[in-house]
Structure formats: C-alpha cells, structure tokens
Write a protein that holds these residues in place. Structure first.
Motif, PDB file in Angstrom:
ATOM      1  N   VAL A  19       0.676  -1.110   0.211  1.00  0.00           N
ATOM      2  CA  VAL A  19      -0.058   0.382  -0.176  1.00  0.00           C
ATOM      3  C   VAL A  19       0.771   0.942   0.235  1.00  0.00           C
ATOM      4  CG1 VAL A  19      -1.666   1.499   0.977  1.00  0.00           C
ATOM      5  CG2 VAL A  19      -2.251  -0.917   1.630  1.00  0.00           C
ATOM      6  N   ARG A  20       0.325   1.981  -0.992  1.00  0.00           N
ATOM      7  CA  ARG A  20       1.296   3.618  -0.722  1.00  0.00           C
ATOM      8  C   ARG A  20       0.004   4.310   0.036  1.00  0.00           C
ATOM      9  NH1 ARG A  20       4.978   6.523  -4.117  1.00  0.00           N
ATOM     10  NH2 ARG A  20       4.230   8.946  -4.117  1.00  0.00           N
ATOM     11  N   ILE A  21       0.461   4.811   0.606  1.00  0.00           N
ATOM     12  CA  ILE A  21      -0.526   5.686   1.486  1.00  0.00           C
ATOM     13  C   ILE A  21      -0.990   6.501   0.868  1.00  0.00           C
ATOM     14  CG2 ILE A  21      -0.217   4.654   3.856  1.00  0.00           C
ATOM     15  CD1 ILE A  21       1.004   7.284   4.439  1.00  0.00           C
ATOM     16  N   PRO A  22      -2.436   7.187   1.203  1.00  0.00           N
ATOM     17  CA  PRO A  22      -1.959   8.751   0.141  1.00  0.00           C
ATOM     18  C   PRO A  22      -1.613  10.082   1.510  1.00  0.00           C
ATOM     19  CG  PRO A  22      -4.647   7.858   1.241  1.00  0.00           C
ATOM     20  CD  PRO A  22      -3.309   7.187   1.433  1.00  0.00           C
ATOM     21  N   GLY A  23      -1.394  11.045   0.655  1.00  0.00           N
ATOM     22  CA  GLY A  23      -0.488  12.158  -0.195  1.00  0.00           C
ATOM     23  C   GLY A  23      -0.982  13.252   1.669  1.00  0.00           C
ATOM     24  N   GLY A  24      -0.753  13.932   2.386  1.00  0.00           N
ATOM     25  CA  GLY A  24      -1.457  14.645   2.620  1.00  0.00           C
ATOM     26  C   GLY A  24      -1.937  14.169   4.088  1.00  0.00           C
ATOM     27  N   LEU A  25      -2.101  13.033   4.274  1.00  0.00           N
ATOM     28  CA  LEU A  25      -2.558  13.120   5.620  1.00  0.00           C
ATOM     29  C   LEU A  25      -2.386  13.448   7.225  1.00  0.00           C
ATOM     30  CD1 LEU A  25      -2.848   9.345   4.763  1.00  0.00           C
ATOM     31  CD2 LEU A  25      -4.630  10.673   4.183  1.00  0.00           C
ATOM     32  N   THR A  26      -3.372  13.877   7.583  1.00  0.00           N
ATOM     33  CA  THR A  26      -3.373  13.852   9.232  1.00  0.00           C
ATOM     34  C   THR A  26      -3.838  13.316  10.586  1.00  0.00           C
ATOM     35  OG1 THR A  26      -4.211  15.425   9.326  1.00  0.00           O
ATOM     36  CG2 THR A  26      -2.529  16.278   8.288  1.00  0.00           C
ATOM     37  N   ALA A  27      -3.129  13.377  11.356  1.00  0.00           N
ATOM     38  CA  ALA A  27      -3.693  12.830  12.796  1.00  0.00           C
ATOM     39  C   ALA A  27      -2.449  13.322  13.883  1.00  0.00           C
ATOM     40  CB  ALA A  27      -3.544  11.326  12.450  1.00  0.00           C
ATOM     41  N   ASP A  28      -3.772  13.806  15.028  1.00  0.00           N
ATOM     42  CA  ASP A  28      -2.702  13.672  16.304  1.00  0.00           C
ATOM     43  C   ASP A  28      -1.833  14.619  16.167  1.00  0.00           C
ATOM     44  OD1 ASP A  28      -3.999  11.868  17.246  1.00  0.00           O
ATOM     45  OD2 ASP A  28      -2.448  10.580  16.899  1.00  0.00           O
ATOM     46  N   GLU A  29      -1.922  16.168  15.297  1.00  0.00           N
ATOM     47  CA  GLU A  29      -1.700  17.369  15.440  1.00  0.00           C
ATOM     48  C   GLU A  29       0.379  17.211  14.560  1.00  0.00           C
ATOM     49  OE1 GLU A  29      -1.117  18.958  18.755  1.00  0.00           O
ATOM     50  OE2 GLU A  29      -3.568  20.061  18.847  1.00  0.00           O
ATOM     51  N   GLY A  30       0.091  16.419  13.572  1.00  0.00           N
ATOM     52  CA  GLY A  30       1.008  15.626  13.235  1.00  0.00           C
ATOM     53  C   GLY A  30       0.325  15.719  11.809  1.00  0.00           C
ATOM     54  N   TYR A  31       2.145  14.804  10.856  1.00  0.00           N
ATOM     55  CA  TYR A  31       1.296  13.783   9.415  1.00  0.00           C
ATOM     56  C   TYR A  31       1.786  12.647   9.608  1.00  0.00           C
ATOM     57  CZ  TYR A  31       2.069  18.866   8.153  1.00  0.00           C
ATOM     58  OH  TYR A  31       1.574  20.194   8.054  1.00  0.00           O
ATOM     59  N   VAL A  32       0.760  12.180   8.901  1.00  0.00           N
ATOM     60  CA  VAL A  32       1.328  10.755   7.790  1.00  0.00           C
ATOM     61  C   VAL A  32       1.636  10.392   7.102  1.00  0.00           C
ATOM     62  CG1 VAL A  32       0.214   8.355   8.851  1.00  0.00           C
ATOM     63  CG2 VAL A  32      -1.224  10.251   9.788  1.00  0.00           C
ATOM     64  N   VAL A  33       3.405  10.110   7.248  1.00  0.00           N
ATOM     65  CA  VAL A  33       3.879   9.859   5.806  1.00  0.00           C
ATOM     66  C   VAL A  33       4.616   7.763   5.927  1.00  0.00           C
ATOM     67  CG1 VAL A  33       4.716  12.038   5.872  1.00  0.00           C
ATOM     68  CG2 VAL A  33       6.470  10.590   7.100  1.00  0.00           C
ATOM     69  N   GLN A  34       5.479   7.896   5.060  1.00  0.00           N
ATOM     70  CA  GLN A  34       5.323   7.588   4.340  1.00  0.00           C
ATOM     71  C   GLN A  34       6.987   6.588   3.985  1.00  0.00           C
ATOM     72  OE1 GLN A  34       3.152   5.159   2.010  1.00  0.00           O
ATOM     73  NE2 GLN A  34       3.926   2.578   2.721  1.00  0.00           N
ATOM     74  N   PHE A  35       8.081   5.796   3.843  1.00  0.00           N
ATOM     75  CA  PHE A  35       9.469   6.034   4.353  1.00  0.00           C
ATOM     76  C   PHE A  35       9.895   3.932   3.961  1.00  0.00           C
ATOM     77  CE2 PHE A  35       9.395   9.772   7.304  1.00  0.00           C
ATOM     78  CZ  PHE A  35       9.856  10.771   6.017  1.00  0.00           C
ATOM     79  N   ALA A  36       9.986   3.920   2.643  1.00  0.00           N
ATOM     80  CA  ALA A  36      10.786   2.594   2.744  1.00  0.00           C
ATOM     81  C   ALA A  36       9.951   1.940   2.726  1.00  0.00           C
ATOM     82  CB  ALA A  36      11.883   2.280   3.996  1.00  0.00           C
ATOM     83  N   ASP A  37       8.391   2.605   2.045  1.00  0.00           N
ATOM     84  CA  ASP A  37       6.807   1.224   2.456  1.00  0.00           C
ATOM     85  C   ASP A  37       6.363   1.551   3.838  1.00  0.00           C
ATOM     86  OD1 ASP A  37       6.665   0.725  -0.670  1.00  0.00           O
ATOM     87  OD2 ASP A  37       8.408  -1.396  -0.302  1.00  0.00           O
TER      88      ASP A  37
END
Length: 259
Positions: A137-155
């Motif tokens: 899964v490649r997560i959607p861009g621009g996701l936020t949670a808990d006053e931060g960002y949900v990002v993806q590194f090395a899958d």
C-alpha cells in the motif's frame, strides 16, 4: 549472514535482550496492565475492549500465557521477562500469514510507532512481498492525525511532527490511512503488519493484523486472545541497536518462504 536455527535465534533474542530478561521493569508492566483494566484507552492501542478486561489479574494471566511475563501477582518490582520460545512461536504464526499473502498476491500495509527500531524490519518484509507480486500500500498524501502528519518511508507508514519521526501508541494515524484510502476509492489492505495502535486499530476495523508488542503493551495480546488480532509477536520493541532485529527478520522471511 546465515539464517539462524530456532535454538540459535532463541539464544540471540536472549543475548540482545529482545526477549528473556528484558529492559522493561516489572512495575512498569503492572502499571500498564492496571491502566488498561481501568479503561484508559491510551493503553487499548486502538482496540475496543469494552468491560471485558476490568481485572488486572486477568490481564496478567494473558500476558504470562502469551508473552511469558512472570505470572506471580506478588512480584511487583524488579526484572520481568519475555519468553523467547513464545517469540519464535509467534514468528512462525506470522510467517504462515505472510505465506498466504504472497500466494494470493495480497494488498499489504506496513506501519510502525517505533521508527527508530522497527522501520527496517518492516521495510525488508515489504520488499520481499513486493518481489512476490504483492501490492504494498502506498498511503495517500497529505494525511494528518494527532497534530502531525502520516507519511511513508521505505514502504512503512510513520508519524511525523516537527520534521521528526515520533514514537506513538495512537490509533489515529491508522484511522487516517484507512479513511484516506476509502475517500480515494482505493481498496483497503488485506493485511496490516505493524505495532502499537497502528496494528490494534487495523484489527479492530476488521483487517487481518500482525503486530509486534512489548511486555508493557498488553492490548495486542488480548486482541489475539479474542481473535481481533491475527498474530501478536512478543519482543522488546526498542533495543538500543536496531540491527539486533536483523536475525529475527531473516528467520521470519525464511519461514515465510520469502528469501
């Protein structure tokens, strides 16, 4: 580096304190069991436990059975343990689920609340599954949670705040990913491999979930006991040198038929 046999892996786990006499003290474990039993949702790790686990001694019993902590309720301070044999048993169960994912070329999501320790372990499994035709899964861009960002590194999905990757127990980053995929009309994962609230919330939302968990994180073990979690693997989830997890990951990949 050769794949370790089961006895050699058990020895490695004990020597590196991934299992055996771990660094997490007994009083910290019992405090977390008590807080879970008292309904503190921070310790539920994204699961919905209702009023089924309101007795601290019941939580301790599950942890003794599934993680290998000392089962004596009078043992209140000092050392506690993770049974390395239970760790390897859980790796074997996880390997069976990874074999199923590879055979079905399933859609798999990886995430961690311990980016300083487990990101490489998750990333290696993701790469092995991709090589077998799985859709990572490649997560959607621009996701936020808990006053931060949900990002993806090395899958591997991680939580970022202030240009730093954070240790988090929260289930909200997983909610953000699953809700984001749904909003885009993308299929949700067939399998999540994660830890902490990432793993618990995936299981709670009906996705097969394999999670790593420390002896002070009882919720995921309860989740497996109740059938909400597919597999929970007991280990110290943040030893000083993350390379210590490499033989464990090698064993998992070999047992999964992914090497």
């Amino acid at each position: 580096m050769p794949i370790l046999s089961r006895p050699a892996l058990v020895e490695h786990l004990v020597r590196t304190r991934i299992a055996g006499d771990v660094a997490t003290p007994r009083d910290n474990n019992l405090s977390h069991y008590r807080k879970l039993a008292n309904g503190d949702r921070h310790y539920w790790l994204g699961l919905e436990l209702g009023d089924r686990w309101t007795d601290e001694q019941d939580v301790l019993a599950v942890m003794a059975e599934r993680c290998g902590v000392n089962d004596d309720p009078a043992h209140r301070i000092g050392q506690d343990t993770i049974d390395p044999e239970l760790t390897v048993d859980a790796l074997d169960r996880a390997a069976a689920r990874l074999r199923k994912a590879a055979a079905g070329k399933q859609r798999v999501l990886f995430a961690t609340g311990h980016p300083g320790a487990l990101i490489d372990a998750h990333s290696r499994v993701a790469a092995a599954l991709r090589a077998r035709g799985c859709d990572i899964v490649r997560i959607p861009g621009g996701l936020t949670a808990d006053e931060g960002y949900v990002v993806q590194f090395a899958d591997v999905a991680v939580f970022e705040r202030g240009a730093t990757l954070w240790h988090t127990h929260s289930p909200e980053p997983m909610n953000a990913i699953l809700d984001g995929l749904e909003a885009l009309g993308e299929p949700r994962p067939d399998l999540v491999v994660a830890d902490h609230g990432w793993a618990g919330r995936a299981g709670q939302r009906g996705i097969d979930s394999v999670g790593y968990a420390d002896c002070n994180d009882p919720a995921l073990f309860i989740g497996e006991a109740e059938g909400t979690m597919e597999v929970t693997i007991p280990l110290d989830d943040h030893v000083i040198d993350p390379r210590s997890y490499e033989p464990l990951t090698d064993y998992l990949l070999d047992a999964s038929g992914l090497l």
